[in-house]
Design a protein around this motif. Structure first.
Motif, PDB file in Angstrom:
ATOM      1  N   ASP A 274       0.858  -1.174   0.000  1.00  0.00           N
ATOM      2  CA  ASP A 274       0.000   0.000   0.000  1.00  0.00           C
ATOM      3  C   ASP A 274       0.899   1.230   0.000  1.00  0.00           C
ATOM      4  O   ASP A 274       1.308   1.729   1.054  1.00  0.00           O
TER       5      ASP A 274
ATOM      6  N   ALA B 258       0.385   4.408  -0.778  1.00  0.00           N
ATOM      7  CA  ALA B 258      -0.156   5.627  -0.172  1.00  0.00           C
ATOM      8  C   ALA B 258      -0.072   5.560   1.342  1.00  0.00           C
ATOM      9  O   ALA B 258       0.281   6.545   2.007  1.00  0.00           O
TER      10      ALA B 258
ATOM     11  N   GLY C 215     -12.570  14.409  -2.255  1.00  0.00           N
ATOM     12  CA  GLY C 215     -12.109  13.218  -2.953  1.00  0.00           C
ATOM     13  C   GLY C 215     -12.713  13.084  -4.342  1.00  0.00           C
ATOM     14  O   GLY C 215     -13.864  13.474  -4.576  1.00  0.00           O
TER      15      GLY C 215
ATOM     16  N   ASP D 169      -6.410   8.800  -4.211  1.00  0.00           N
ATOM     17  CA  ASP D 169      -5.679   8.125  -3.142  1.00  0.00           C
ATOM     18  C   ASP D 169      -4.180   8.321  -3.332  1.00  0.00           C
ATOM     19  O   ASP D 169      -3.636   8.093  -4.416  1.00  0.00           O
TER      20      ASP D 169
ATOM     21  N   LEU E 185      -5.734   9.963   1.818  1.00  0.00           N
ATOM     22  CA  LEU E 185      -6.077   8.543   1.777  1.00  0.00           C
ATOM     23  C   LEU E 185      -7.558   8.396   1.437  1.00  0.00           C
ATOM     24  O   LEU E 185      -8.418   8.996   2.093  1.00  0.00           O
ATOM     25  N   HIS E 186      -7.856   7.613   0.428  1.00  0.00           N
ATOM     26  CA  HIS E 186      -9.247   7.309   0.078  1.00  0.00           C
ATOM     27  C   HIS E 186      -9.745   6.233   1.039  1.00  0.00           C
ATOM     28  O   HIS E 186      -9.181   5.130   1.101  1.00  0.00           O
TER      29      HIS E 186
ATOM     30  N   VAL F 198     -12.510  10.681   2.190  1.00  0.00           N
ATOM     31  CA  VAL F 198     -11.061  10.714   2.265  1.00  0.00           C
ATOM     32  C   VAL F 198     -10.650  11.112   3.675  1.00  0.00           C
ATOM     33  O   VAL F 198     -11.415  11.748   4.416  1.00  0.00           O
TER      34      VAL F 198
ATOM     35  N   SER G 250     -11.439   0.163   5.121  1.00  0.00           N
ATOM     36  CA  SER G 250     -10.924   1.526   5.289  1.00  0.00           C
ATOM     37  C   SER G 250     -10.509   1.777   6.733  1.00  0.00           C
ATOM     38  O   SER G 250      -9.470   2.400   6.996  1.00  0.00           O
TER      39      SER G 250
END
Length: 305
Positions: A3, A5, A111, A144, A158-159, A168, A205
């Motif tokens: 990941d 991001a 977002g 993202d 961050l989405h 977001v 999430s």
């Protein structure tokens, strides 16, 4: 797969050190919403996150009552506002971003998945061909992992969908502004039954945010005073959420969370201001255009929610 991001956000938090940026919270009791002014102490550049425009549904009147303290603070502190940041298209209050932008300048951002929200609710409100569903009402759309700055402060986006498709979180210095994704540990997590919401996506999430360093400061968009607490709070940490969040602490499985969240959501009332809020917030906080008599109207679709 890695990941990227999240790794970037984690590295940013570690590099920032404790207590940067400077954060001032403003609590709007009628909507239980927290607005934040976040600034860089070195340059005094700032962002306003999740601002509130006061709205009385009985009279249809708006006012800047909730936004005026934000405006006063910015002026008193000598801040320059570069950004009006929305964590998502809120269903419980109208955004004051256009009002504050007109006075303070800055750009309105959200977002990139706001387009999904615009399509769903544009159809619900029969907004017509003049309502763009491409996010162009906003000045900036974030994907993202996008990065920007507030003065010398690094920001990573961050989405974190699930509550809505467009949610977001803003990682600013060592702090994360999580919107409605999670609440204080004793209250739990956001609902996931709005159009485009999904409990399984929300769980993922949540767990993504909780992979950030344990000392990370988390700032929430709402507090609702659960039973047993007599004062409002809106700041916690990753470590505390992992230990004690009543819905999503360490050890809760995805299937357990989904079963709980879907059952709980079936018991929740429709938010009091969802219909005025979303049709304004999907337009970046701008009211719908006036009709041929010069009057602005907010629509109330009957028997649709």
């Amino acid at each position: 797969m890695p990941d990227a991001a999240l790794a970037k956000a984690s590295a940013q938090i570690v590099a920032a050190g404790k207590g940067v940026p400077v954060i001032k919270a403003f609590f709007d009791a009628p909507t239980f919403t927290v607005t934040y002014v976040v600034h860089d102490p070195e340059t005094r550049r700032a962002a306003v996150i999740d601002s509130v425009l006061t709205y009385d549904p009985a009279s249809g009147r708006t006012s800047a009552d909730a936004a005026e303290p934000v405006l006063a603070y910015v002026r008193e502190q000598g801040l320059t506002v570069d950004w009006h940041l929305e964590t998502h298209a809120h269903a419980d209050h109208l955004s004051a971003a256009p009002f504050l932008q007109k006075v303070l300048g800055g750009r309105i951002a959200i977002g990139a998945h706001i387009c999904e929200v615009q399509k769903a609710f544009g159809a619900l409100f029969n907004a017509g061909p003049d309502f763009a569903r491409d996010g162009s009402d906003f000045d900036q759309l974030w994907a993202d992992g996008d990065s920007f700055s507030i003065g010398t402060l690094s920001v990573t986006v961050l989405h974190v969908p699930g509550h809505t498709p467009a949610c977001v979180a803003y990682v600013i210095g060592d702090a994360v502004f999580v919107g409605d994704t999670m609440f204080m540990p004793d209250y739990g997590t956001a609902r996931a039954d709005f159009p485009g919401g999904d409990a399984r996506t929300l769980f993922r999430s949540l767990r993504r945010i909780l992979e950030l360093p344990p000392e990370t400061r988390l700032f929430l968009c709402h507090d609702y005073l659960p039973e047993g607490r007599d004062h409002y709070v809106w700041e916690t940490t990753v470590a505390e959420q992992r230990r004690a969040n009543v819905h999503a602490h360490d050890g809760v499985t995805e299937d357990e969370f989904v079963a709980m969240r879907e059952a709980r959501d079936h018991t929740l009332a429709v938010p009091r201001l969802i219909l005025p809020s979303v049709q304004v917030n999907m337009r970046a906080g701008h009211l719908p255009p006036a009709e041929d008599n010069g009057v602005v109207y907010l629509k109330i679709p009957v028997n649709q929610l």
